[in-house]
Design an enzyme around this catalytic site. Structure first.
Site, PDB file in Angstrom:
ATOM      1  N   ALA A  96     -10.398 -39.942 -78.888  1.00 49.40           N
ATOM      2  CA  ALA A  96     -11.610 -40.102 -78.088  1.00 49.40           C
ATOM      3  C   ALA A  96     -11.813 -41.595 -77.834  1.00 49.40           C
ATOM      4  O   ALA A  96     -11.346 -42.433 -78.615  1.00 49.40           O
ATOM      5  CB  ALA A  96     -12.790 -39.511 -78.838  1.00 49.40           C
ATOM      6  N   GLU A 154      -9.360 -40.694 -87.688  1.00 49.91           N
ATOM      7  CA  GLU A 154     -10.828 -40.861 -87.701  1.00 49.91           C
ATOM      8  C   GLU A 154     -11.343 -41.472 -88.996  1.00 49.91           C
ATOM      9  O   GLU A 154     -12.293 -42.250 -89.000  1.00 49.91           O
ATOM     10  CB  GLU A 154     -11.525 -39.504 -87.479  1.00 49.91           C
ATOM     11  CG  GLU A 154     -11.525 -39.023 -86.044  1.00 49.91           C
ATOM     12  CD  GLU A 154     -10.305 -38.172 -85.710  1.00 49.91           C
ATOM     13  OE1 GLU A 154      -9.267 -38.287 -86.402  1.00 49.91           O
ATOM     14  OE2 GLU A 154     -10.387 -37.393 -84.744  1.00 49.91           O
ATOM     15  N   GLY A 209      -9.061 -37.090 -81.115  1.00 46.80           N
ATOM     16  CA  GLY A 209      -9.410 -36.150 -80.047  1.00 46.80           C
ATOM     17  C   GLY A 209      -8.189 -35.776 -79.204  1.00 46.80           C
ATOM     18  O   GLY A 209      -8.138 -34.687 -78.623  1.00 46.80           O
ATOM     19  N   GLU A 253      -6.608 -33.084 -81.035  1.00 50.78           N
ATOM     20  CA  GLU A 253      -7.429 -31.869 -80.871  1.00 50.78           C
ATOM     21  C   GLU A 253      -7.200 -31.238 -79.495  1.00 50.78           C
ATOM     22  O   GLU A 253      -7.149 -30.014 -79.364  1.00 50.78           O
ATOM     23  CB  GLU A 253      -8.909 -32.213 -81.086  1.00 50.78           C
ATOM     24  CG  GLU A 253      -9.190 -32.465 -82.568  1.00 50.78           C
ATOM     25  CD  GLU A 253     -10.558 -33.021 -82.856  1.00 50.78           C
ATOM     26  OE1 GLU A 253     -10.968 -33.966 -82.146  1.00 50.78           O
ATOM     27  OE2 GLU A 253     -11.223 -32.540 -83.785  1.00 50.78           O
TER      28      GLU A 253
HETATM   29  N1  CO8 Z   1     -10.359 -45.570 -77.605  1.00 53.61           N
HETATM   30  C1  CO8 Z   1     -10.485 -46.623 -76.787  1.00 53.61           C
HETATM   31  N2  CO8 Z   1      -9.451 -47.448 -76.459  1.00 53.61           N
HETATM   32  C2  CO8 Z   1      -8.263 -47.209 -77.016  1.00 53.61           C
HETATM   33  C3  CO8 Z   1      -8.061 -46.131 -77.907  1.00 53.61           C
HETATM   34  C4  CO8 Z   1      -9.184 -45.288 -78.196  1.00 53.61           C
HETATM   35  N3  CO8 Z   1      -9.086 -44.195 -78.998  1.00 53.61           N
HETATM   36  N4  CO8 Z   1      -6.777 -46.148 -78.307  1.00 53.61           N
HETATM   37  C5  CO8 Z   1      -6.193 -47.170 -77.691  1.00 53.61           C
HETATM   38  N5  CO8 Z   1      -7.077 -47.819 -76.906  1.00 53.61           N
HETATM   39  C6  CO8 Z   1      -6.841 -49.003 -76.068  1.00 53.61           C
HETATM   40  C7  CO8 Z   1      -6.755 -50.263 -76.900  1.00 53.61           C
HETATM   41  O1  CO8 Z   1      -8.037 -50.753 -77.213  1.00 53.61           O
HETATM   42  C8  CO8 Z   1      -5.957 -51.160 -75.987  1.00 53.61           C
HETATM   43  O2  CO8 Z   1      -6.829 -51.659 -74.987  1.00 53.61           O
HETATM   44  P1  CO8 Z   1      -6.744 -53.240 -74.579  1.00 53.61           P
HETATM   45  O3  CO8 Z   1      -5.363 -53.396 -74.011  1.00 53.61           O
HETATM   46  O4  CO8 Z   1      -7.834 -53.379 -73.571  1.00 53.61           O
HETATM   47  O5  CO8 Z   1      -6.942 -54.023 -75.832  1.00 53.61           O
HETATM   48  C9  CO8 Z   1      -5.001 -50.205 -75.292  1.00 53.61           C
HETATM   49  O6  CO8 Z   1      -5.559 -48.909 -75.453  1.00 53.61           O
HETATM   50  C10 CO8 Z   1      -3.615 -50.195 -75.904  1.00 53.61           C
HETATM   51  O7  CO8 Z   1      -3.744 -49.980 -77.284  1.00 53.61           O
HETATM   52  P2  CO8 Z   1      -3.098 -50.951 -78.406  1.00 53.61           P
HETATM   53  O8  CO8 Z   1      -2.942 -52.337 -77.876  1.00 53.61           O
HETATM   54  O9  CO8 Z   1      -3.889 -50.778 -79.656  1.00 53.61           O
HETATM   55  O10 CO8 Z   1      -1.649 -50.291 -78.535  1.00 53.61           O
HETATM   56  P3  CO8 Z   1      -0.719 -50.287 -79.843  1.00 53.61           P
HETATM   57  O11 CO8 Z   1       0.579 -49.696 -79.409  1.00 53.61           O
HETATM   58  O12 CO8 Z   1      -0.711 -51.596 -80.498  1.00 53.61           O
HETATM   59  O13 CO8 Z   1      -1.433 -49.260 -80.846  1.00 53.61           O
HETATM   60  C11 CO8 Z   1      -2.505 -47.197 -81.449  1.00 53.61           C
HETATM   61  C12 CO8 Z   1      -1.508 -47.908 -80.512  1.00 53.61           C
HETATM   62  C13 CO8 Z   1      -1.932 -47.184 -82.874  1.00 53.61           C
HETATM   63  C14 CO8 Z   1      -2.625 -45.748 -80.951  1.00 53.61           C
HETATM   64  C15 CO8 Z   1      -3.871 -47.924 -81.436  1.00 53.61           C
HETATM   65  O14 CO8 Z   1      -4.252 -48.119 -80.086  1.00 53.61           O
HETATM   66  C16 CO8 Z   1      -4.969 -47.174 -82.124  1.00 53.61           C
HETATM   67  O15 CO8 Z   1      -5.031 -47.167 -83.357  1.00 53.61           O
HETATM   68  N6  CO8 Z   1      -5.859 -46.518 -81.339  1.00 53.61           N
HETATM   69  C17 CO8 Z   1      -7.004 -45.805 -81.873  1.00 53.61           C
HETATM   70  C18 CO8 Z   1      -6.565 -44.478 -82.477  1.00 53.61           C
HETATM   71  C19 CO8 Z   1      -7.769 -43.755 -83.060  1.00 53.61           C
HETATM   72  O16 CO8 Z   1      -8.424 -44.215 -83.964  1.00 53.61           O
HETATM   73  N7  CO8 Z   1      -8.060 -42.545 -82.520  1.00 53.61           N
HETATM   74  C20 CO8 Z   1      -9.154 -41.725 -82.990  1.00 53.61           C
HETATM   75  C21 CO8 Z   1     -10.392 -42.044 -82.231  1.00 53.61           C
HETATM   76  S1  CO8 Z   1     -11.817 -41.199 -82.865  1.00 53.61           S
HETATM   77  C22 CO8 Z   1     -11.645 -39.618 -82.276  1.00 53.61           C
HETATM   78  O17 CO8 Z   1     -10.726 -39.296 -81.589  1.00 53.61           O
HETATM   79  C23 CO8 Z   1     -12.744 -38.660 -82.657  1.00 53.61           C
HETATM   80  C24 CO8 Z   1     -12.617 -37.341 -81.919  1.00 53.61           C
HETATM   81  C25 CO8 Z   1     -13.903 -36.600 -82.028  1.00 53.61           C
HETATM   82  C26 CO8 Z   1     -13.947 -35.371 -81.096  1.00 53.61           C
HETATM   83  C27 CO8 Z   1     -13.891 -35.701 -79.631  1.00 53.61           C
HETATM   84  C28 CO8 Z   1     -15.226 -36.209 -79.140  1.00 53.61           C
HETATM   85  C29 CO8 Z   1     -15.193 -36.676 -77.704  1.00 53.61           C
END
Ligand code: CO8
Length: 258
Positions: free
Chosen positions: A66, A132, A109, A112
């Protein structure tokens, strides 16, 4: 449907295609994207020409979860009032086969959303996880429930508490993913499979999905009663007459979905 902002919608013969399209944000799922997916699925459900749908992501991820930026300032009250999970629930009402073609990350998400598909095909680069816990939250769109039903309580707890990513091979072992293949073959193989499914009698495909979904929640007795109703129902279809007649006449059946 007005032009969606966060997905791309296509049709290839009898196959509907939905591509998550925020590649720069690794297809992070915002609320608008979920309602666009839901709307596209509902339109495809009504489209008689479409027999199966493939859901995939553009770029190097299926979806990295998400949209954290969108959620960061939410409160319990704002979430309750938004009722965003109503859209997620509607995804589960989709009646036709939904096949996920997963490349790269399917996290939070995004995982999911993948678990909302009926079948999952993935490239060897696919990684699944629920990170999460690292954000001091937990899955909210079915992750704890579905993972537990798939892999059992103790394994699910281990993955959910660690927040680590599992490889596609582990995902196959746990019965999460149907097929793993070299990433460059993923699209071709998934579409090929979707076409084979599209040639099957649509009512059987639909009522089998319906009955199998019941097996997750019903007792064996309730599930078998439900299955029987669907079995009877198919005998009022033209396709059942055609399928059995074609068998007896030793020819290929022509199924119409009626
Ligand atoms: N939300 C917002 N932006 C994101 C997300 C995210 N989940 N994941 C990646 N991005 C963005 C980054 O901020 C980055 O943006 P920018 O270039 O502007 O800085 C861009 O995507 C590329 O990402 P990275 O530079 O971080 O890429 P890497 O290859 O270094 O890393 C990862 C990849 C490991 C996937 C890393 O991006 C990461 O850890 N992302 C977050 C993963 C995460 O925590 N997901 C869970 C989110 S919470 C959730 O899903 C709850 C669900 C609840 C139910 C649904 C309700 C709607």
């Amino acid at each position: 449907m007005s032009e969606p902002a966060f997905i791309q919608v296509e049709k290839e013969e009898k196959i509907g295609i939905i591509r998550l399209n925020r590649p720069k944000q690794l297809n992070a799922i915002n609320r608008k994207m979920v309602s666009e997916i839901t709307q596209a699925l509902e339109e495809m459900d009504k489209d008689e020409d479409i027999r199966a749908v493939v859901l995939t992501g553009n770029g190097r991820a299926f979806a990295a979860g998400a949209d954290i930026d969108e959620m960061a300032e939410d409160t319990s009250v704002s979430l309750e009032m938004l009722n965003q999970f109503a859209d997620w629930d509607r995804i589960h009402c989709f009646k036709k086969p939904l096949i996920g073609a997963i490349q790269g990350f399917a996290l939070g998400g995004g995982f999911e959303l993948a678990l909302a598909c009926d079948l999952l095909f993935c490239g060897e680069d696919a990684q699944f996880g629920f990170p999460e816990i690292k954000l001091a939250v937990m899955p909210g769109a079915g992750g704890t429930q579905k993972l537990t039903k798939l892999m059992g309580r103790t394994k699910a707890l281990e993955w959910l508490w660690s927040g680590e990513m599992m490889t596609c091979k582990e995902a196959v072992k746990y019965g999460i993913v149907n097929r793993v293949m070299p990433a460059e073959l993923l699209w071709e193989e998934t579409i090929k499979y979707a076409h084979t499914l599209a040639d099957k009698p649509p009512l059987s495909v639909r009522l089998i999905k319906d009955a199998v979904n019941k097996a997750v929640d019903y007792t064996l007795y309730e599930g078998m009663q439900y299955e029987r109703k669907n079995f009877y129902l198919l005998f009022s279809s033209e396709d059942q007459k055609e399928g059995m007649k074609a068998f007896m006449e030793k020819r290929k059946p022509d199924f119409k979905g009626r």
